[in-house]
Design an enzyme around this catalytic site. Structure first.
Site, PDB file in Angstrom:
ATOM      1  N   ASP A 367       0.861  -1.203   0.000  1.00  0.00           N
ATOM      2  CA  ASP A 367       0.000   0.000   0.000  1.00  0.00           C
ATOM      3  C   ASP A 367       0.888   1.241   0.000  1.00  0.00           C
ATOM      4  O   ASP A 367       1.833   1.338   0.763  1.00  0.00           O
ATOM      5  CB  ASP A 367      -0.945   0.070   1.193  1.00  0.00           C
ATOM      6  CG  ASP A 367      -2.039  -0.974   1.098  1.00  0.00           C
ATOM      7  OD1 ASP A 367      -2.789  -0.933   0.099  1.00  0.00           O
ATOM      8  OD2 ASP A 367      -2.141  -1.808   2.000  1.00  0.00           O
ATOM      9  N   THR A 368       0.421   2.232  -0.733  1.00  0.00           N
ATOM     10  CA  THR A 368       1.306   3.325  -1.089  1.00  0.00           C
ATOM     11  C   THR A 368       0.492   4.587  -1.293  1.00  0.00           C
ATOM     12  O   THR A 368      -0.705   4.534  -1.504  1.00  0.00           O
ATOM     13  CB  THR A 368       2.048   2.961  -2.395  1.00  0.00           C
ATOM     14  OG1 THR A 368       2.727   1.737  -2.203  1.00  0.00           O
ATOM     15  CG2 THR A 368       3.022   4.022  -2.841  1.00  0.00           C
ATOM     16  N   THR A 369       1.159   5.740  -1.269  1.00  0.00           N
ATOM     17  CA  THR A 369       0.512   6.967  -1.710  1.00  0.00           C
ATOM     18  C   THR A 369       1.379   7.627  -2.766  1.00  0.00           C
ATOM     19  O   THR A 369       2.611   7.572  -2.701  1.00  0.00           O
ATOM     20  CB  THR A 369       0.255   7.932  -0.537  1.00  0.00           C
ATOM     21  OG1 THR A 369      -0.663   8.937  -0.948  1.00  0.00           O
ATOM     22  CG2 THR A 369       1.529   8.569  -0.032  1.00  0.00           C
ATOM     23  N   MET A 448      -0.280   4.176  -7.861  1.00  0.00           N
ATOM     24  CA  MET A 448       0.242   3.332  -6.784  1.00  0.00           C
ATOM     25  C   MET A 448      -0.380   1.936  -6.793  1.00  0.00           C
ATOM     26  O   MET A 448      -1.281   1.645  -7.568  1.00  0.00           O
ATOM     27  CB  MET A 448      -0.037   4.018  -5.447  1.00  0.00           C
ATOM     28  CG  MET A 448      -1.499   4.222  -5.169  1.00  0.00           C
ATOM     29  SD  MET A 448      -1.846   5.403  -3.856  1.00  0.00           S
ATOM     30  CE  MET A 448      -1.813   6.955  -4.721  1.00  0.00           C
TER      31      MET A 448
END
Length: 554
Positions: A367-369, A448
């Site tokens: 999980d990323t931004t 992302m």
């Protein structure tokens, strides 16, 4: 008389309908000569835009927005994670790359884990933690391209942590899914599960410990994170949990300026960052796709989707086999992103049948931004920052209000792998910022979502280049992605026509159909500088809670 009025009215409506523009995407782009900040949370976009209004640069606004996202999307990112960035200087036309991914502690080795009876790389807990690189990345970016004082850019994040914010829809869903993960660590449960559960949509959430941490960082600088009070808290947390992190592991770490890698795709130049990230997979995928013309049926046609899916499989097989930390071994980047290599790989694509078993090409030797910013001068920041999986390792630094990432989980325990775990080595990374340009148009973009990213980048580029979409339409276009083991298993949005999905299934693709706008496809942002029109464009993916927000000028 009534019949005449009705007839006239219907004709007027028909004429009006002919002049009204129809489109296949929902949101309009933000169009302005001023700056734009595009993020996955509206409040972070607004905070960045306010920093631009105060005279800040794209980097100032990007750091401010990123720090806010660390408060408001704590499962996605924060100062306990890593960061990569591409910066385009509008005045000189020069592109800069930054790798702020952290290394493994010196004592975190294959032998150490085997001594504990561990045979697979942990995906949670303290042994999945590598040195967080985000703060070092902020420091490098600000030192070179910042205009405002360091402390000033953290004021919005401190305010969000102190005063709280109403939890939005998508973030609530991620938070709720991660609740069992958080419950395994007492500090994580205390900080992030108020009342024993994830905050509801619309519920106010505050993080008083993070107020103190951000204030220390703002006043003392990045050294507080790697050598000062925050470092001491990280080391204490690691020690309590049996981790290997030392003061030297933190204090000797530094982010690194790197040269972006690139390819051309039908006259557009597309840039990614070099390994240890997997940006080269996006470039190889584009090179393979370029071996044939765009399908006449459009990006959601059977022929185009089949080509993209098969190109993805080939590129991903190669990046999995050959990627790693270039400081520990030679990574064959030039050959993997060459046109000659792509031509050989493209011959493996059967236009009528899915290939479910892909071997890497033979070489001659989460999980990323994500956020993108453009300032009033046209400078572009393309920045991606991540905890890896939701809430990273699940370990919250005692008394500091932020989690440590689990990027170490991407190491291999196979000693022969280029991505084999070793002390002071950086793991393979999935997070990649991107940039593309042609003539007077310059686009900072990113999408992302773990291993989704290279294939999502390639789909975005093709939508813009092959099908003439603007950046908002290109982000919104229905996408596919891959989940789990690489093969014929493909996740695809329901907006792809049913007849196309049926045809793909008959070709051997095993489709899992999601809802119309699935977060599985990643959440993207994009900004564009048109130097001829002297105007900027911004776009934000509807798969997230965010927006592209323009700077206001008096």
């Amino acid at each position: 008389m009534y019949r005449w009025i009705l007839t006239f009215g219907l004709l007027s409506v028909a004429a009006l309908a002919q002049t009204m523009p129809d489109r296949d995407y929902g949101r309009s782009m933000v169009v302005t000569p001023n700056g734009i900040v595009a993020t996955s949370y509206v409040g972070a976009s607004e905070a960045g835009a306010r920093v631009l209004e105060q005279g800040g640069s794209a980097v100032d606004a990007g750091i401010a927005a990123n720090a806010v996202l660390g408060v408001t999307e704590p499962m996605m990112n924060g100062m306990g994670g890593d960061l990569f960035a591409i910066y385009w200087d509008a005045k000189t036309g020069k592109l800069y790359g930054l790798n702020a991914s952290g290394w493994a502690p010196k004592g975190l080795t294959i032998e150490h884990l085997r001594g504990k009876g561990i045979t697979e790389m942990p995906q949670q807990g303290i042994d999945a933690v590598t040195v967080p690189g985000a703060v070092a990345g902020w420091e490098k970016l600000h030192g070179r391209f910042g205009k405002l004082p360091w402390a000033q850019v953290f004021k919005p994040a401190i305010a969000f942590a102190r005063d709280g914010y109403a939890v939005p829809e998508v973030i609530h869903a991620y938070w709720e899914d991660a609740a069992p993960w958080l419950a395994k660590d007492a500090e994580s449960q205390r900080v992030y599960l108020p009342g024993g559960k994830a905050p509801e949509t619309g519920q106010m959430f505050r993080n008083p410990e993070l107020v103190n941490t951000l204030t220390i960082l703002a006043n003392k600088g990045a050294s507080a994170f790697y050598k000062g009070a925050i470092a001491q808290a990280i080391l204490k947390t690691s020690g309590e949990l049996g981790g290997t992190m030392t003061a030297e592991d933190l204090g000797e770490y530094s982010a690194e300026w790197v040269e972006p890698i690139s390819t051309t795709y039908r006259e557009w130049k597309v840039y990614e960052l070099p390994p240890n990230g997997d940006g080269m997979a996006a470039l190889e995928m584009l090179n393979i796709m370029e071996q044939s013309q765009p399908a006449e049926g459009g990006p959601a046609s059977t022929a185009e989707l089949h080509k993209r899916i098969e190109a993805m499989k080939l590129a991903y097989a190669d990046v999995k086999a050959y990627d790693g930390d270039p400081r520990f071994g030679k990574i064959p980047v030039e050959e993997l992103i060459s046109k000659a290599f792509a031509a050989k790989r493209a011959k493996m694509i059967d236009p009528t049948k899915a290939n479910c078993s892909i071997a890497p090409g033979a070489l001659s030797q989460s999980d990323t931004t994500y956020l993108s910013v453009i300032d009033r001068d046209g400078n572009i920041l393309s920045l991606i920052q991540s905890n890896y999986e939701a809430f990273g390792s699940g370990v919250t630094v005692r008394g500091m209000g932020f989690v440590l990432h689990d990027r170490g989980g991407l190491f291999s325990l196979d000693a022969k792998s280029p991505n084999a775990l070793a002390g002071r080595k950086r793991p393979f990374h999935t997070i990649i910022p991107a940039f593309m340009e042609h003539g007077t148009q310059h686009i900072g973009f990113g999408i992302m979502g773990g291993m989704n990213q290279p294939l999502a980048h390639a789909q975005f580029v093709s939508n813009v280049v092959d099908y003439g979409m603007n950046i908002q339409a290109a982000l919104e276009q229905a996408r596919f992605t891959v989940r789990g083991k690489l093969g014929c298993n493909i996740v695809i949005e329901s907006r792809v026509p049913a007849e196309v999905r049926d045809e793909l299934s008959r070709m051997g693709h095993e489709l899992h159909v999601t809802k119309s706008y699935s977060t599985a496809m990643g959440r993207g942002q994009a900004v564009l500088n048109d130097t001829e029109k002297k105007v900027h464009f911004g776009a934000s993916d509807p798969r997230a809670d965010g927006a592209a927000v323009g700077e206001m000028r008096e």
